[in-house]
Design a protein around this motif. Structure first.
Motif, PDB file in Angstrom:
ATOM      1  N   ALA A 395       0.833  -1.205   0.000  1.00 44.42           N
ATOM      2  CA  ALA A 395       0.000   0.000   0.000  1.00 44.42           C
ATOM      3  C   ALA A 395       0.866   1.253   0.000  1.00 44.42           C
ATOM      4  CB  ALA A 395      -0.917  -0.003   1.228  1.00 44.42           C
ATOM      5  N   ILE A 396       1.866   1.293   0.891  1.00 42.88           N
ATOM      6  CA  ILE A 396       2.704   2.487   1.035  1.00 42.88           C
ATOM      7  C   ILE A 396       3.657   2.626  -0.146  1.00 42.88           C
ATOM      8  CG2 ILE A 396       4.366   3.673   2.504  1.00 42.88           C
ATOM      9  CD1 ILE A 396       1.482   3.322   3.648  1.00 42.88           C
ATOM     10  N   SER A 397       4.371   1.560  -0.477  1.00 40.83           N
ATOM     11  CA  SER A 397       5.360   1.632  -1.553  1.00 40.83           C
ATOM     12  C   SER A 397       4.699   1.873  -2.903  1.00 40.83           C
ATOM     13  CB  SER A 397       6.192   0.347  -1.600  1.00 40.83           C
ATOM     14  OG  SER A 397       6.952   0.204  -0.418  1.00 40.83           O
ATOM     15  N   GLY A 398       3.533   1.266  -3.112  1.00 39.96           N
ATOM     16  CA  GLY A 398       2.834   1.471  -4.376  1.00 39.96           C
ATOM     17  C   GLY A 398       2.450   2.921  -4.583  1.00 39.96           C
ATOM     18  N   GLU A 399       1.869   3.547  -3.544  1.00 41.05           N
ATOM     19  CA  GLU A 399       1.488   4.953  -3.657  1.00 41.05           C
ATOM     20  C   GLU A 399       2.714   5.849  -3.755  1.00 41.05           C
ATOM     21  OE1 GLU A 399      -1.328   8.077  -3.975  1.00 41.05           O
ATOM     22  OE2 GLU A 399      -1.554   5.886  -4.084  1.00 41.05           O
ATOM     23  N   ALA A 400       3.783   5.501  -3.015  1.00 40.02           N
ATOM     24  CA  ALA A 400       5.022   6.287  -3.086  1.00 40.02           C
ATOM     25  C   ALA A 400       5.555   6.317  -4.520  1.00 40.02           C
ATOM     26  CB  ALA A 400       6.068   5.713  -2.136  1.00 40.02           C
ATOM     27  N   CYS A 401       5.570   5.161  -5.164  1.00 39.78           N
ATOM     28  CA  CYS A 401       6.081   5.091  -6.536  1.00 39.78           C
ATOM     29  C   CYS A 401       5.169   5.850  -7.500  1.00 39.78           C
ATOM     30  CB  CYS A 401       6.228   3.639  -6.972  1.00 39.78           C
ATOM     31  SG  CYS A 401       7.634   2.793  -6.229  1.00 39.78           S
ATOM     32  N   ALA A 402       3.861   5.733  -7.310  1.00 37.02           N
ATOM     33  CA  ALA A 402       2.923   6.432  -8.191  1.00 37.02           C
ATOM     34  C   ALA A 402       3.100   7.946  -8.078  1.00 37.02           C
ATOM     35  CB  ALA A 402       1.488   6.033  -7.859  1.00 37.02           C
ATOM     36  N   LEU A 403       3.215   8.441  -6.843  1.00 38.35           N
ATOM     37  CA  LEU A 403       3.379   9.880  -6.647  1.00 38.35           C
ATOM     38  C   LEU A 403       4.747  10.356  -7.127  1.00 38.35           C
ATOM     39  CD1 LEU A 403       1.726  10.405  -3.146  1.00 38.35           C
ATOM     40  CD2 LEU A 403       0.809  11.039  -5.377  1.00 38.35           C
ATOM     41  N   ALA A 404       5.788   9.540  -6.894  1.00 28.62           N
ATOM     42  CA  ALA A 404       7.137   9.922  -7.341  1.00 28.62           C
ATOM     43  C   ALA A 404       7.196  10.039  -8.855  1.00 28.62           C
ATOM     44  CB  ALA A 404       8.165   8.908  -6.843  1.00 28.62           C
ATOM     45  N   ALA A 405       6.460   9.183  -9.555  1.00 29.84           N
ATOM     46  CA  ALA A 405       6.442   9.261 -11.016  1.00 29.84           C
ATOM     47  C   ALA A 405       5.899  10.609 -11.491  1.00 29.84           C
ATOM     48  CB  ALA A 405       5.589   8.128 -11.591  1.00 29.84           C
ATOM     49  N   LEU A 406       5.023  11.205 -10.686  1.00 32.41           N
ATOM     50  CA  LEU A 406       4.418  12.490 -11.053  1.00 32.41           C
ATOM     51  C   LEU A 406       5.169  13.689 -10.485  1.00 32.41           C
ATOM     52  CD1 LEU A 406       0.674  11.540 -10.385  1.00 32.41           C
ATOM     53  CD2 LEU A 406       1.871  11.533 -12.579  1.00 32.41           C
ATOM     54  N   ARG A 407       5.869  13.489  -9.347  1.00 33.65           N
ATOM     55  CA  ARG A 407       6.398  14.634  -8.604  1.00 33.65           C
ATOM     56  C   ARG A 407       7.921  14.699  -8.516  1.00 33.65           C
ATOM     57  NH1 ARG A 407       2.321  14.220  -3.306  1.00 33.65           N
ATOM     58  NH2 ARG A 407       0.369  14.560  -4.439  1.00 33.65           N
ATOM     59  N   ALA A 408       8.625  13.618  -8.790  1.00 31.60           N
ATOM     60  CA  ALA A 408      10.087  13.608  -8.620  1.00 31.60           C
ATOM     61  C   ALA A 408      10.751  14.580  -9.590  1.00 31.60           C
ATOM     62  CB  ALA A 408      10.635  12.203  -8.832  1.00 31.60           C
ATOM     63  N   THR A 409      11.817  15.224  -9.126  1.00 36.29           N
ATOM     64  CA  THR A 409      12.601  16.085 -10.000  1.00 36.29           C
ATOM     65  C   THR A 409      13.528  15.217 -10.856  1.00 36.29           C
ATOM     66  OG1 THR A 409      14.436  16.299  -8.441  1.00 36.29           O
ATOM     67  CG2 THR A 409      12.605  17.864  -8.217  1.00 36.29           C
ATOM     68  N   PRO A 410      14.023  15.743 -11.976  1.00 38.36           N
ATOM     69  CA  PRO A 410      14.984  14.973 -12.778  1.00 38.36           C
ATOM     70  C   PRO A 410      16.203  14.544 -11.967  1.00 38.36           C
ATOM     71  CG  PRO A 410      14.180  16.851 -14.035  1.00 38.36           C
ATOM     72  CD  PRO A 410      13.647  17.018 -12.645  1.00 38.36           C
ATOM     73  N   GLU A 411      16.661  15.421 -11.073  1.00 40.55           N
ATOM     74  CA  GLU A 411      17.825  15.080 -10.246  1.00 40.55           C
ATOM     75  C   GLU A 411      17.512  13.912  -9.316  1.00 40.55           C
ATOM     76  OE1 GLU A 411      18.079  19.011 -11.901  1.00 40.55           O
ATOM     77  OE2 GLU A 411      16.538  18.136 -10.576  1.00 40.55           O
ATOM     78  N   GLU A 412      16.309  13.877  -8.765  1.00 40.96           N
ATOM     79  CA  GLU A 412      15.926  12.766  -7.890  1.00 40.96           C
ATOM     80  C   GLU A 412      15.865  11.456  -8.667  1.00 40.96           C
ATOM     81  OE1 GLU A 412      13.205  14.660  -4.337  1.00 40.96           O
ATOM     82  OE2 GLU A 412      12.360  14.611  -6.365  1.00 40.96           O
ATOM     83  N   LEU A 413      15.342  11.509  -9.883  1.00 39.83           N
ATOM     84  CA  LEU A 413      15.267  10.291 -10.693  1.00 39.83           C
ATOM     85  C   LEU A 413      16.663   9.753 -11.000  1.00 39.83           C
ATOM     86  CD1 LEU A 413      12.402  11.157 -13.210  1.00 39.83           C
ATOM     87  CD2 LEU A 413      12.285   9.698 -11.189  1.00 39.83           C
TER      88      LEU A 413
END
Length: 525
Positions: A395-413
């Motif tokens: 539940a937690i990791s799935g939502e974390a990954c979904a939100l990161a795909a939308l919100r992560a900066t290029p540097e974070e990726l």
């Protein structure tokens, strides 16, 4: 391993310092407001209740006195006497210590990010696992939401609905998280001007009907998506409302609510009676009366820093900030910090060096748990425990990954991809685990949700303990296992780089589920 500043912030954020009495008051007040403790119900005797909460009788008496003064409880004398639940008053003040000082848009966005992680996954699980009895209970709560006489009743019934769905998952961890979230969300929503009109919530009621249909049809994907959309609607309503308002309007009294949405035919069996069905859910009762966190500030500091060292957020040989700076960062006294550092030194996790280049350093050779300690931990692990852990992790990791795909900066990726690449070069499990933990926590940081990041860090610490215990029965050649994990990490990073939120979520859930299957099979090989 290069640790990003955001990861270090997880370790050095302020330590929570809510006292035991406010925690007990908040727990019981919210349980009464939501309807998990119903009017007329007698609480356990004080001796039993203080033992269940893990607090002293004096602390419990202080909490009960505050709740009596606020009108939540009453004490009756005589043979059939005791402490009884009263009809919850309009005030939301008791337990407000459990909410932040400013219940603003940023607070609600973060709360709903985390609530969506747990609630959407719970809905999907319930669609796969709900029994006919579970479905009957869920339907009754959907009906009750439609027939709510006022705003407060609607908020209460909505919370009970989502708690009931979580109970249908059969996951104790999911149920615990959902119950805690609903108790907090109910109090927070009641403190705003949002959802005062039935016209405003009609679309939310329609979501409930659609969700019930999806669960009935065992459509896990649709149930999760409906729930996610439902919570996003609530977020948008809240962000457009006057969140500073904290007054009871005519809508709360019933008359304004009825005028704002003329009566129309109700669904199903109509308004249900007393919440007797809630008392039939033993798992929910366990959540209400679970021990209250009683760690002192020094113990919390020890655990925070030790956990940061264990999963590699604090590197071997790294110098900690100066005591004056660190105590300010953690928001604790210098005396409390020195007590915590002394405990960590005795545990062999840090050392103090004197002289010009001195200070407090993370030990370069951190003592790993012994085989004896690992065997002891292994005895408490069961396939059921691992499966329950995996439900919450997904539940937690799935939502974390979904939100990161939308919100992560290029540097974070780039940083996340670097951590994944580094893992492919490690064959020793302890070093691999540190990189693995940093990988997942960094993704959670990139989700821009403080709650999700904190939950992921906590899960990774516990996961490390599980891995260490199970390493005693893993195959000696772990390369195939680590290779599969690397491939799954690659699927996650590929989805993140494509900005594919649902693909990232699916990859994270598949990774967690495969790890669960791998670990569970270890018990039988």
């Amino acid at each position: 391993m290069d640790v990003s500043p955001d990861l270090r912030a997880v370790v050095f954020s302020p330590i929570a310092s809510v006292g035991l009495t406010p925690q007990a008051v908040g727990r019981l007040a919210e349980a009464i407001r939501v309807g998990l403790l119903v009017e007329g119900e007698r609480l356990p005797p004080e001796a039993e209740l203080s033992e269940q909460f893990g607090i002293s009788p004096m602390t419990l008496r202080e909490a009960l006195a505050e709740l009596r003064a606020a009108g939540y409880l009453e004490t009756r004398r005589g043979r059939s006497g005791g402490t009884f639940v009263m009809h919850p008053p309009e005030s939301t003040e008791p337990g407000r210590a459990s909410l932040p000082g400013a219940v603003d848009a940023a607070y609600f966005v973060d709360l709903i990010d985390y609530r969506r992680a747990v609630t959407s996954y719970a809905s999907g699980l319930a669609a796969r696992r709900a029994t006919p009895l579970d479905l009957s209970r869920i339907e009754r709560q959907v009906d009750a939401c439609h027939n709510a006489a006022n705003r407060r009743e609607y908020l209460r019934r909505d919370s009970l609905l989502h708690i009931g769905i979580a109970a249908a998952t059969g996951s104790e961890r999911i149920l615990q998280e959902q119950t805690a979230l609903e108790m907090e969300a109910n109090g927070a929503l009641a403190s705003t001007s949002a959802l005062h009109s039935r016209r405003e919530v009609k679309v939310l009621l329609d979501d409930h009907v659609a969700l019930l249909d999806a669960i009935r049809e065992h459509d896990s994907r649709r149930a999760g998506k409906i729930t996610s959309t439902h919570l996003n609607r609530i977020r948008d309503i809240l962000c457009d409302s006057d969140l500073a308002a904290n007054t009871v309007t005519t809508s709360d009294a019933g008359e304004g609510w009825a005028q704002s949405w003329p009566a129309e035919p109700t669904r199903g069996s109509g308004l249900i009676g007393p919440d007797d069905d809630i008392a039939d859910w033993p798992a929910i009762r366990q959540v209400i009366f679970a021990p209250i966190g009683g760690e002192g500030l020094a113990q919390q500091t020890v655990r925070r820093l030790a956990d940061g060292i264990k999963i590699g957020l604090l590197k071997p040989g790294e110098r900690l900030p100066r005591e004056s700076e660190l105590s300010k960062m953690l928001d604790i006294s210098a005396l409390t910090l020195r007590e915590a550092l002394a405990t960590l030194r005795q545990s062999g996790l840090i050392e103090t060096r004197r002289g010009r280049g001195g200070g407090t350093f993370v030990q370069t050779t951190r003592p790993w748990p012994s085989v004896t300690e690992a065997r002891k931990a292994l005895k408490s692990l069961t396939p059921e425990f691992i499966a329950d852990f995996t439900d919450l992790r997904n539940a937690i990791s799935g939502e974390a990954c979904a939100l990161a795909a939308l919100r992560a900066t290029p540097e974070e990726l780039v940083h996340i991809e670097g951590l994944a690449a580094s893992m492919s070069e490690k064959q020793q499990l302890p070093f691999y685990r540190q990189l693995d933990a940093a990988f997942h926590v960094q993704i959670a940081i990139a989700s821009r949700s403080a709650r999700i990041a904190a939950a992921e860090a906590k899960l990774q610490i516990e996961f490390g303990e599980i891995v260490h215990a199970l390493s005693l029965i893993f195959p000696k050649d772990r390369r195939p296992m680590l290779s599969e994990s690397n491939n799954e990490h690659k699927m996650i990073t590929d989805a993140l780089s494509r900005r594919d939120a649902e693909g990232a979520r699916a990859a994270a859930v598949a990774h967690g589920s495969h790890t669960c299957d791998l670990f569970t099979s270890s018990f039988y090989t």
